[in-house]
Design an enzyme around this catalytic site. Structure first.
Site, PDB file in Angstrom:
ATOM      1  N   CYS A 128       0.816  -1.227   0.000  1.00  0.00           N
ATOM      2  CA  CYS A 128       0.000   0.000   0.000  1.00  0.00           C
ATOM      3  C   CYS A 128       0.851   1.279   0.000  1.00  0.00           C
ATOM      4  O   CYS A 128       0.316   2.371  -0.194  1.00  0.00           O
ATOM      5  CB  CYS A 128      -0.950   0.008   1.184  1.00  0.00           C
ATOM      6  N   HIS A 267      -3.350   7.008   2.275  1.00  0.00           N
ATOM      7  CA  HIS A 267      -3.843   5.678   1.927  1.00  0.00           C
ATOM      8  C   HIS A 267      -5.223   5.451   2.551  1.00  0.00           C
ATOM      9  O   HIS A 267      -5.411   5.646   3.752  1.00  0.00           O
ATOM     10  CB  HIS A 267      -2.849   4.643   2.437  1.00  0.00           C
ATOM     11  N   ASN A 297     -10.100   0.034  -0.024  1.00  0.00           N
ATOM     12  CA  ASN A 297      -8.636   0.101  -0.025  1.00  0.00           C
ATOM     13  C   ASN A 297      -8.136  -0.496  -1.339  1.00  0.00           C
ATOM     14  O   ASN A 297      -8.194  -1.703  -1.541  1.00  0.00           O
ATOM     15  CB  ASN A 297      -8.115  -0.703   1.180  1.00  0.00           C
TER      16      ASN A 297
END
Ligand code: COA
Length: 353
Positions: A128, A267, A297
């Protein structure tokens, strides 16, 4: 256009570090299929109420059968090039942890499909945090002679999730986002002014896919089916995310000499994490960009997709002192600072479920 392997030209050869990397294009792409929490609750022991209250997520876009990371990356890359008004770059850096194949890297195929010729193209794997790491790499490429770089974050985590894992299936979505960076000066809007990157490999087990790598393969023991799936220990990851994202964004803000930032584009893992980090930075709610309610996500795509949404919605405007921040498997984390430039950005696809 310069040759991708060239290092410096004219005055820049003498002062390569004076070449700043300037963001001058942005695009995002999401797959067509939208899955809402009610659809997940029809096949898993979960509910819209649980997912919304614990994560802030309402829907996510998922790839169709046969669709892959490169398909999304090409669309996002095409939009970023269009936003920059260019058809050429000197290099392509693709941040992904779900490449089309474990070998070779996906970036060369993406570059070819974008008609970019034989430019340097490679993948960066930092889960990520991949997009921020890739931006840092692009900044280095620009400092040492590339005139422009396409940086893409793309992932299709739905392809590695355990179909029976209600936690990870609630969180992750698929997508791609991209920016172009070109050589410019540090005083320009869009110049990447500073970075803070870090990792902690002692916590590698918190976010992992055990099968398919050299450790499992060399053991000679066939992997169990579940070992091919992504596994995450959510609670400690949550704690480390808040800590590292807060520290990292504060570090980069201090490094570039800002007393405050105007926007945080971080994020999109969990609304509660974003709120906690925003609080640490003394930001008001509206200064913390959020689009996870509709995309979840999207791993390496998370930050550039959030940037595109925020520009289109008017939440991110030219002149905003902007902090980017990623956190993820590795563990890895990273932040960057830039004054947001004036870009024309096409809205990422938005379809109702
Ligand atoms: N629906 C309903 N219940 C669920 C659920 C779901 N989708 N997922 C988990 N649960 C249950 C758990 O089984 C647990 O039940 P139990 O108490 O009976 O054991 C309960 O909810 C609490 O689980 P827990 O894991 O403690 O929830 P949480 O509040 O920590 O939220 C996450 C879980 C994953 C949303 C949260 O930990 C998180 O966001 N972590 C960080 C993720 C992240 O930042 N990733 C970034 C890098 S990829």
């Amino acid at each position: 256009m310069s040759h991708p392997n060239r290092v410096g030209r004219g005055d820049d050869r003498a002062h390569p570090s004076h070449r700043a990397a300037v963001v001058d294009g942005l695009g995002a792409w999401l797959p067509e299929r939208v899955v809402d929490n009610h659809e997940l609750a029809s096949v898993l022991d979960t509910s819209d109420e649980w997912i919304r209250s614990r994560t802030g997520i309402g829907t996510r876009h998922l790839v169709a059968a046969g669709e892959s990371t490169s398909d999304l990356a090409v669309e996002a890359g095409r939009r970023a090039l269009k936003s920059a008004g260019t058809a050429r770059v000197d290099a392509v850096v693709l941040a992904t942890s779900t490449p089309d194949r474990s070998c070779p890297a996906t970036a060369p195929e993406v570059a070819s499909r974008l008609g970019l010729g034989g430019v340097a193209a490679f993948d960066v794997a930092a889960v990520c945090t991949g997009f921020v790491y890739a931006l840092r790499v692009a900044t280095g490429l620009v400092a040492t002679g590339c005139d422009s770089v396409l940086v893409i974050g793309a992932d299709t985590f739905s392809t590695i999730l355990d179909p029976a894992d209600r936690t990870t299936r609630a969180i992750f979505g698929d997508g791609a986002g991209a920016v172009t960076v070109r050589a410019g000066s540090p005083g320009e809007p869009g110049a990447l002014l500073g970075f803070d990157l870090g990792s902690d490999g002692e916590l590698a087990d918190l976010i992992a896919v055990d099968a398919g790598g050299s450790r499992q393969r060399s053991s000679g023991v066939p992997a169990a089916e579940r070992d091919h799936y992504f596994a995450m220990d959510g609670k400690p990851v949550f704690r480390h995310a808040v800590l590292r994202m807060s520290e990292s964004t504060r570090a980069v803000r201090a490094a570039v000499g800002w007393d405050a930032a105007d926007r945080l584009v971080a994020h999109q893992a969990n609304a509660r994490i974003l709120a906690a980090v925003g609080e640490q930075l003394d930001l008001a709610d509206e200064q913390v960009v959020r689009n996870l309610d509709r995309v979840g996500n999207t791993v390496a795509a998370s930050i550039p997709v959030a940037l595109a949404d925020a520009v289109v919605d008017g939440a991110l405007r030219p002149g905003h002192r902007t902090l980017l921040c990623g956190f993820g498997g590795g563990l890895t984390w990273g932040s960057a600072a830039l004054v947001w430039p004036d870009l024309t950005v096409e809205a990422p696809p938005r379809r109702l479920p």
